[in-house]
Design an enzyme around this catalytic site. Structure first.
Site, PDB file in Angstrom:
ATOM      1  N   ASP A  95      41.988  37.923  41.304  1.00 13.64           N
ATOM      2  CA  ASP A  95      41.337  38.025  39.977  1.00 13.64           C
ATOM      3  C   ASP A  95      42.327  38.052  39.045  1.00 13.64           C
ATOM      4  OD1 ASP A  95      39.777  38.426  37.954  1.00 13.64           O
ATOM      5  OD2 ASP A  95      38.597  39.758  38.754  1.00 13.64           O
ATOM      6  N   CYS A 115      36.590  34.395  34.263  1.00 12.62           N
ATOM      7  CA  CYS A 115      38.007  34.062  34.772  1.00 12.62           C
ATOM      8  C   CYS A 115      37.779  32.813  35.937  1.00 12.62           C
ATOM      9  CB  CYS A 115      38.992  35.188  35.140  1.00 12.62           C
ATOM     10  SG  CYS A 115      39.439  36.029  33.728  1.00 12.62           S
ATOM     11  N   ARG A 116      37.694  33.257  37.179  1.00  9.84           N
ATOM     12  CA  ARG A 116      38.056  32.413  38.053  1.00  9.84           C
ATOM     13  C   ARG A 116      36.889  31.379  38.578  1.00  9.84           C
ATOM     14  NH1 ARG A 116      38.382  36.860  42.676  1.00  9.84           N
ATOM     15  NH2 ARG A 116      36.840  37.606  41.247  1.00  9.84           N
ATOM     16  N   SER A 117      35.316  31.834  38.102  1.00  9.05           N
ATOM     17  CA  SER A 117      34.539  30.765  38.506  1.00  9.05           C
ATOM     18  C   SER A 117      34.435  29.813  37.233  1.00  9.05           C
ATOM     19  CB  SER A 117      33.089  31.512  38.973  1.00  9.05           C
ATOM     20  OG  SER A 117      32.837  32.480  37.979  1.00  9.05           O
ATOM     21  N   ASN A 170      32.334  36.472  36.052  1.00  9.39           N
ATOM     22  CA  ASN A 170      32.041  34.969  35.474  1.00  9.39           C
ATOM     23  C   ASN A 170      32.594  34.731  34.318  1.00  9.39           C
ATOM     24  OD1 ASN A 170      29.155  32.999  34.419  1.00  9.39           O
ATOM     25  ND2 ASN A 170      30.900  32.462  35.636  1.00  9.39           N
ATOM     26  N   CYS A 204      32.343  34.164  40.934  1.00  7.15           N
ATOM     27  CA  CYS A 204      33.165  35.404  40.976  1.00  7.15           C
ATOM     28  C   CYS A 204      32.587  36.769  40.586  1.00  7.15           C
ATOM     29  CB  CYS A 204      34.467  35.017  40.199  1.00  7.15           C
ATOM     30  SG  CYS A 204      34.186  34.949  38.373  1.00  7.15           S
TER      31      CYS A 204
END
Length: 152
Positions: free
Chosen positions: A123, A13-15, A11, A8
């Site tokens: 995000d 939140c999402r990934s 690095n 993301c």
């Protein structure tokens, strides 16, 4: 063993959520995988995931607390068998970073959840909707586990 990198922007939140969710689901399915996550930007190198994402993931049984942010490296394209981006901007950034001649597949995470109605994980750092991001990541992780189990 399949080596998968989730990417993301920062690095945090999402990934890292995708890393933890997929690792848990792959383990439950008995798949031998190696996973990591990274960001295309370097603002958060060494930082833990964003506290609201840690809390939202923990409520679902995923532990993000030990993870630390890192930036995508050119060597990642050789070190991983598959790189999954959380959105189209991340995918374009990865394409620009890819070393010439490298053929590591680059895809969107939600390519593994075609019925979810979108192709990007929004995000939650900006949307504040951590549960929506986790819902989408879980769907995609389930699809990826199914795909990998079929090809094993």
């Amino acid at each position: 063993m399949k080596r998968i990198l989730f990417v993301c922007l920062g690095n945090i939140c999402r990934s890292p959520a995708a890393e933890a969710v997929f690792a848990a689901k792959a383990s439950a399915a008995g798949l031998a995988v190696s996973v990591d996550s990274a960001g295309t930007g370097g603002w958060h190198i060494g930082d833990p995931p964003y506290p609201p994402m840690i809390a939202a993931a923990a409520a679902r049984g995923y532990d993000l607390a030990p993870l630390r942010a890192r930036q995508v490296r050119r060597t990642d394209f050789d070190d991983f068998d598959l790189i999954l981006a959380m959105d189209r901007v991340n995918l374009a950034d990865l394409s620009a970073l890819r070393p010439g001649g490298n053929a590591t597949p680059l895809h969107l995470m939600l390519d593994n959840a075609p019925a979810c109605g979108t192709d990007e994980v929004p995000d939650p750092y900006y949307t504040r909707d951590f549960d929506q991001a986790l819902d989408l990541i879980e769907l995609a992780a389930d699809g990826l586990v199914t795909s990998l189990a079929r090809s094993a």
